[in-house]
Design an enzyme around this catalytic site. Structure first.
Site, PDB file in Angstrom:
ATOM      1  N   ASP A 166      -3.117 -20.200  -4.413  1.00 41.27           N
ATOM      2  CA  ASP A 166      -2.000 -21.013  -3.941  1.00 41.27           C
ATOM      3  C   ASP A 166      -2.189 -21.487  -2.504  1.00 41.27           C
ATOM      4  O   ASP A 166      -3.073 -21.020  -1.785  1.00 41.27           O
ATOM      5  CB  ASP A 166      -0.676 -20.227  -4.065  1.00 41.27           C
ATOM      6  CG  ASP A 166      -0.806 -18.762  -3.640  1.00 41.27           C
ATOM      7  OD1 ASP A 166      -1.758 -18.446  -2.914  1.00 41.27           O
ATOM      8  OD2 ASP A 166       0.050 -17.957  -4.023  1.00 41.27           O
ATOM      9  N   HIS A 208       6.483 -11.712  -8.494  1.00 43.29           N
ATOM     10  CA  HIS A 208       5.720 -12.963  -8.587  1.00 43.29           C
ATOM     11  C   HIS A 208       4.221 -12.705  -8.500  1.00 43.29           C
ATOM     12  O   HIS A 208       3.769 -11.733  -7.897  1.00 43.29           O
ATOM     13  CB  HIS A 208       6.200 -14.014  -7.577  1.00 43.29           C
ATOM     14  CG  HIS A 208       5.844 -13.797  -6.145  1.00 43.29           C
ATOM     15  ND1 HIS A 208       6.772 -13.780  -5.129  1.00 43.29           N
ATOM     16  CD2 HIS A 208       4.652 -13.646  -5.535  1.00 43.29           C
ATOM     17  CE1 HIS A 208       6.174 -13.622  -3.978  1.00 43.29           C
ATOM     18  NE2 HIS A 208       4.880 -13.521  -4.186  1.00 43.29           N
ATOM     19  N   GLU A 216       7.372 -17.767  -9.216  1.00 39.90           N
ATOM     20  CA  GLU A 216       8.589 -17.008  -8.936  1.00 39.90           C
ATOM     21  C   GLU A 216       9.315 -16.650 -10.236  1.00 39.90           C
ATOM     22  O   GLU A 216       9.057 -17.273 -11.279  1.00 39.90           O
ATOM     23  CB  GLU A 216       9.507 -17.851  -8.054  1.00 39.90           C
ATOM     24  CG  GLU A 216       8.929 -18.168  -6.679  1.00 39.90           C
ATOM     25  CD  GLU A 216       9.051 -17.004  -5.707  1.00 39.90           C
ATOM     26  OE1 GLU A 216       9.081 -15.839  -6.149  1.00 39.90           O
ATOM     27  OE2 GLU A 216       9.101 -17.270  -4.499  1.00 39.90           O
ATOM     28  N   ASN A 222       9.330  -9.371  -5.942  1.00 48.18           N
ATOM     29  CA  ASN A 222      10.188  -9.766  -7.068  1.00 48.18           C
ATOM     30  C   ASN A 222       9.370  -9.990  -8.341  1.00 48.18           C
ATOM     31  O   ASN A 222       9.850 -10.592  -9.295  1.00 48.18           O
ATOM     32  CB  ASN A 222      10.981 -11.035  -6.707  1.00 48.18           C
ATOM     33  CG  ASN A 222      10.065 -12.208  -6.381  1.00 48.18           C
ATOM     34  OD1 ASN A 222       8.842 -12.107  -6.528  1.00 48.18           O
ATOM     35  ND2 ASN A 222      10.635 -13.313  -5.951  1.00 48.18           N
TER      36      ASN A 222
END
Ligand code: GLP
Length: 248
Positions: A67, A138, A143, A136
C-alpha cells in the site's frame, strides 16, 4: 497454517527473516510482497545484516508493496516508498527498478490502481506476501467491511487506523485520509502468506482473525481460507491460543 511462537519481538523478527531468506534462496528471482508498519522493522534489519555478511543476495528479487498513502510522494518521509527505501532497499543490492509501490501522487487514482494490478500480473503474481495486522483486523489498508473480491483500490482510512498511524506524523491532521492498497483478492492470490504479529495489544484481534467467523468485518479472517499461511507471533500476541498448531 503453520505457526511459530517466539519468545519476543526480536526472536519473531529473526524467525520471519529466516522464512523470507529461505524463499529468496530457493527462488532467487522471486516476487516478494512487502509490508510497512512497525512490526516488520526488525525483520528488515535482520535481512540487511545477513545481506552484509554475504548470506543472502537480492539482485534478482522483485518486490511489490501492499500500500501507499494518497498524496505523498517518495521524498516525503511518511510515505511508504520512503519507509521501504530507508528501512530496507537502500541497504541491500536490490535493483530499485524491481521495487514497486502504488503511486500515491497519480492524480487519477483509478489509473494508479489499474497500473498496479498490471504490474503484479506482469510479474506472475506474488510468491510470498508479508503482512502485518492492524488493530481492527486490517491487512494492507483493507479496513473492516472491505469486500473480499477487490484487487488494488482506493480506501478511506478508518478513524482507528488514522489514530494508530498518527504516532508517525507530527499531528493527526497530517495523516492522509486515503490510501491505495492491494485488495483482499490480490493478497489471497499470493502463493504464500507470512503474517507477523507481535505485542499484547494484538492478542485479541489475531485470535478473532483465526478462530472467529470469516467476515469482511475482520479483514484478516479471510486468511483462514488461504492454503499456505505462516504465522509468526511472539508469546505476547499469541498467548496459548495457537498452541494446538505448534507441533505441525
Ligand atoms: C498499517 C499498514 C499495515 C500494517 C498495519 C499494522 O496501517 N498499512 O500494512 O500491517 O498498519 O502496523 P504495525 O505493524 O505498526 O502495528
Amino acid at each position: 497454517m503453520r505457526v511459530y511462537k517466539t519468545r519476543d519481538y526480536d526472536h519473531a523478527s529473526r524467525v520471519a527473516a529466516n522464512i523470507l531468506s529461505a524463499q529468496v534462496i530457493m527462488k532467487p528471482d522471486c516476487v516478494l510482497g512487502l509490508a510497512t508498519g512497525a512490526t516488520p522493522e526488525g525483520l528488515y534489519k535482520q535481512l540487511i545484516e545477513w545481506y552484509k555478511k554475504g548470506d543472502i543476495d537480492f539482485k534478482k528479487v522483485r518486490t511489490v508493496n501492499l500500500d501507499e498513502y494518497v498524496g505523498l510522494d517518495g521524498s516525503n518521509d511518511q510515505s511508504y516508498r520512503y519507509f521501504m527505501d530507508s528501512h530496507f532497499f537502500n541497504h541491500i543490492n536490490i535493483k530499485k527498478e524491481n521495487t514497486n509501490l502504488p503511486c500515491g501522487t497519480e492524480k487519477d487514482t483509478e489509473k494508479a490502481c489499474k497500473d498496479y494490478n498490471k504490474i503484479i500480473k506482469s510479474m506472475g503474481g506474488v510468491d510470498m506476501q508479508l503482512l502485518g495486522l492492524g488493530l481492527n483486523g486490517h491487512i494492507g489498508f483493507n479496513e473492516p467491511g472491505a469486500a473480499f473480491d477487490k484487487e488494488t483500490h482506493v480506501v478511506d482510512l478508518s478513524k482507528s487506523t488514522i489514530d494508530a498511524n498518527s504516532r508517525f506524523f507530527a499531528s493527526i491532521d497530517d495523516v492522509p485520509k486515503q490510501a491505495i492498497t492491494m485488495g483482499i483478492k490480490s493478497i489471497m492470490q499470493s502463493k504464500k502468506v507470512l503474517l507477523m504479529v507481535t505485542g499484547e495489544n494484538k492478542r485479541n484481534i489475531v485470535k478473532e482473525a483465526f478462530f472467529g467467523p470469516i467476515t469482511p468485518n475482520v479483514p484478516a479472517s479471510v486468511l483462514q481460507l488461504h492454503n499456505d499461511v505462516i504465522l509468526v507471533g511472539d508469546e505476547a500476541a499469541l498467548g496459548d491460543n495457537f498452541d494446538k498448531y505448534l507441533d505441525l
